[in-house]
Design a protein around this motif. Structure first.
Motif: not given
Lengths: 420, 307
Positions: A2, A5-6, A9-10, A12, A248-253, B50, B71, B99, B102-103
């Motif tokens: 996982x 993949x992240x 993406x970053x 790229x 991105x933080x919401x997406x837990x990156x 969020x 979460x 992108x 992907x992330x």
């Protein structure tokens, strides 16, 4: 998986963003190539091998005789060389030459006085030989000049001794014998290459005088590597301003992942810059009439060169992230980063080589990471240094990078907190 | 069910709270309108839901699970669509979607599938290869929304999603959001446009100064228990008159060119009209007895949403 993949993406995203940033690409590739070409040619004459004002020599007197002391006194009369006095042993002398503190060391072997007094044929008994340890970065003409000076002084000593003896004994046949059989003064020169570079004070400042291309290729390469501040800060600040970091933080990156996403692509870009600038030095500069850049031949030195490029890259990317964290707008980042780079370059011997600066100013160069970087490259390019030789500047650069990253993370702690 | 219970948040220990004991209940699958003037605490509340900010006091649970646990078990279940264009203008529409897919760690095949679905949903097929920075405002809003859908979130946080778009794109976006609600997604929607919220949301909450002033079903919130009078004026109400009436009439509120009295006392009307005439202000329109969301908002906050 996982995370990979992240990260992919970053990476790229950063790559695509850079490839579409014409100004950023120009700052990273075109600017240094032009600087290398123009400055290598413009400063070609300024780098003609000559004798620097602070070139000096020392003596290791193993013989400790009247003759050896007389030679020391004769050499002390040479005005153009600084005298560093007598060193206690040959190993100390080697270290001093290897570190670049002293350009030459004359080793006077045991039996030197006896040889001076000898009238036997040189072919029958060559006797002990004077040896000169020389810094390989000192131009050959200067090395030969010093050697000839020593030989002249030795000859003078021999003749003085002979005339003394003539005066005492008035034996003409001896004079005749000396004229035909006396061993010619001979000084064997040995280039002492860099091992264990660095002195106890930790301020090794090799006296190596690079050629124009040897100065300009690494100098402008370092300068341009630090210019990743332009593309990195442009994207990073846009991400912060437009809420992309929040998204991105919401997406837990995590913030760490975002940093890693920036480090690798720009590390690769820095390495490509290094290759391109070396090629410019090797092929483009001679095409324009300058001297071609010659890299060390050994794999160990080439590896050390890459290590330096890696350390500089780490420092440059961390510096860029710090500037991007401090600045509120990309315009601010461009100004702060650009001016910062120019100041580091001016102080660090990028724009004006350190060795042409006044002696009082030269220590100041050490406050600039670009000076550490240039020092590291020169240790490899001029002295065939290996990985151990570049450790001090490389460690300094990595420390600088870690400190800059630490401050950048602190400044972005809100974003970090958001990733929990 | 999303439960926000007694949430308090301060940005600095010595600052007044951005949220001061906020309690809300948001049913799954509902379109929830969150209203409040600038600085009311909407963005702070959305940031907490969020996961961008950690709750200092109070708690947030989703389906009975603490937010952090929810979460961690369902990392893509909450998506934020910020008011800003939170994407990369130097990348194409398709590259942006790839992108953000992907992330989120989606597998390659799922990335392709979700990107195609998002492009289709937001009707971005014609501009998929265009740089995002070259899109019109409406298309940018669509892309912003489409990115939010890539993780197939159960909860979508939309922060002013129609700001700065043309009417056609606005209608498209509202229809799209309505479709999301019908598809069973929970949407928390903040907007300055009261008519949008009235047309879209089934439940609303109005917050100001970090406190919830009212919440509930839209129909309940709009129900007016006492008659109200609204007068629209041909020019701005003089500030001296506004200050005077604010003291004299409880329930008085005004915008630049309208006044509202709630509850309305019929005997006061002649006096009001006379004073307006004396101040060289003429009524243009008069409504009585009904109220819309904007009027509720003005009554509760004593100011316009845009103040």
């Amino acid at each position: 998986m996982n995370t990979l993949i992240r990260l992919a993406a970053l990476w790229r995203k950063e790559t695509l963003a850079l490839l579409r940033d014409r100004h950023g690409l120009a700052a990273l590739f075109l600017m240094p190539a032009i600087f290398i070409l123009v400055m290598s040619l413009a400063l070609r004459d300024a780098f003609v091998p000559g004798m620097p004002a602070d070139l000096g020599y020392a003596i290791v007197d193993i013989d400790r005789s009247e003759a050896s002391q007389a030679l020391e006194q004769q050499l002390a009369g040479i005005d153009v060389l600084r005298e560093f006095g007598v060193l206690e042993s040959e190993s100390v002398a080697r270290e001093a030459v290897a570190s670049g503190r002293i350009a030459f060391v004359l080793v006077i072997p045991q039996g030197f006085a006896a040889q001076m007094a000898s009238t036997r044929s040189a072919t029958a008994d060559p006797g002990p030989t004077l040896r000169m340890l020389a810094d390989p970065t000192v131009p050959l003409a200067v090395r030969n000049g010093f050697r000839q000076q020593v030989e002249a002084e030795v000859t003078r000593l021999q003749l003085t001794g002979l005339l003394g003896r003539i005066g005492r004994s008035l034996m003409i046949p001896e004079l005749h014998e000396l004229a035909s059989n006396a061993p010619p003064p001979q000084v064997l020169t040995e280039a002492v290459r860099g091992t264990g570079v660095g002195d106890e004070a930790g301020n090794a400042t090799p006296q190596a005088l690079p050629s124009s291309v040897q100065q300009n290729v690494p100098a402008w390469l370092i300068f341009s590597m630090f210019f990743v501040v332009v593309p990195i800060s442009a994207v990073f600040i846009a991400e912060r301003q437009h809420g992309t970091l929040q998204r991105l933080a919401t997406q837990q990156v995590s913030f760490g992942l975002i940093l890693a996403g920036k480090l690798l692509p720009f590390f690769v870009v820095n390495q490509v810059q290094a290759v391109v600038m070396v090629l410019v030095g090797q092929h483009l500069v001679p095409l324009a009439g300058g001297e071609a850049l010659v890299l060390p031949a050994s794999a160990a030195s080439l590896f050390a060169l890459w290590l330096m490029a890696a350390a500089v890259s780490l420092a440059a990317v961390a510096w860029a992230l710090l500037i991007a964290s401090v600045a509120r707008t990309s315009e601010q980042a461009t100004v702060i980063g650009g001016v910062g780079n120019i100041l580091m370059g001016a102080i660090g011997g990028i724009m004006v080589p350190k060795f042409v600066m006044p002696a009082t100013m030269q220590p100041l160069t050490q406050i600039s990471p670009m000076a550490w970087a240039l020092d590291g490259f020169h240790r490899v390019m001029l002295r065939d240094g290996v990985a151990t030789d570049i450790l001090p500047p490389a460690i300094a650069l990595v420390s600088f990078a870690l400190a800059a990253l630490g401050v950048a993370i602190l400044l972005n702690r809100r974003a970090l907190r958001a990733t929990r | 069910m999303i439960v926000v219970h007694d949430l308090v948040h301060r940005y600095r220990p010595d600052a007044s709270p951005a949220l001061d004991g906020v309690t809300l209940q948001i049913e799954r699958g509902s379109l929830f309108g969150l209203l409040g003037p600038n600085g009311a605490g909407k963005t702070t509340l959305i940031s907490l839901v969020a996961g961008l900010l950690a709750a200092q006091l109070g708690r947030i649970t989703i389906d009975g699970q603490p937010l952090a646990d929810f979460r961690s078990t369902q990392p893509n279940a909450i998506a934020l669509v910020p008011q800003d264009y939170a994407f990369y203008p130097m990348l194409t529409v398709a590259e942006n979607l790839a992108f953000f897919a992907g992330v989120q760690g989606l597998a390659r095949s799922l990335q392709t599938e979700r990107c195609a679905a998002a492009i289709h949903f937001a009707r971005l097929e014609g501009v998929a290869r265009q740089l995002a920075g070259e899109l019109s405002g409406g298309l940018r809003r669509r892309l912003n929304l489409a990115i939010g859908l890539l993780g197939d979130p159960a909860l979508l946080l939309l922060d002013e999603p129609t700001v700065g778009v043309d009417p056609q794109s606005r209608h498209f976006l509202l229809d799209a959001i309505r479709d999301l609600g019908e598809a069973g997604k929970t949407v928390i929607y903040t907007s300055h446009y009261m008519d949008e919220v009235e047309a879209l949301c089934d439940r609303v909450a109005i917050i100001d100064h970090g406190k919830v002033l009212v919440q509930g079903r839209l129909t309940d919130v709009l129900r007016d228990e006492a008659p109200a009078l609204t007068l629209r004026l041909d020019r701005a109400l003089p500030s001296t008159l506004a200050d005077d009436w604010a003291v004299r009439y409880p329930g008085f509120a005004h915008t630049r060119d309208s006044i509202r009295l709630h509850p309305f006392v019929a005997e006061a009307l002649p006096g009001l009209l006379a004073e307006l005439q004396a101040a060289d202000c003429q009524p243009r329109a008069l409504s009585f007895g009904t109220q819309n969301l904007e009027e509720v908002f003005m009554r509760l906050t004593r100011r316009s949403l845009r103040d």
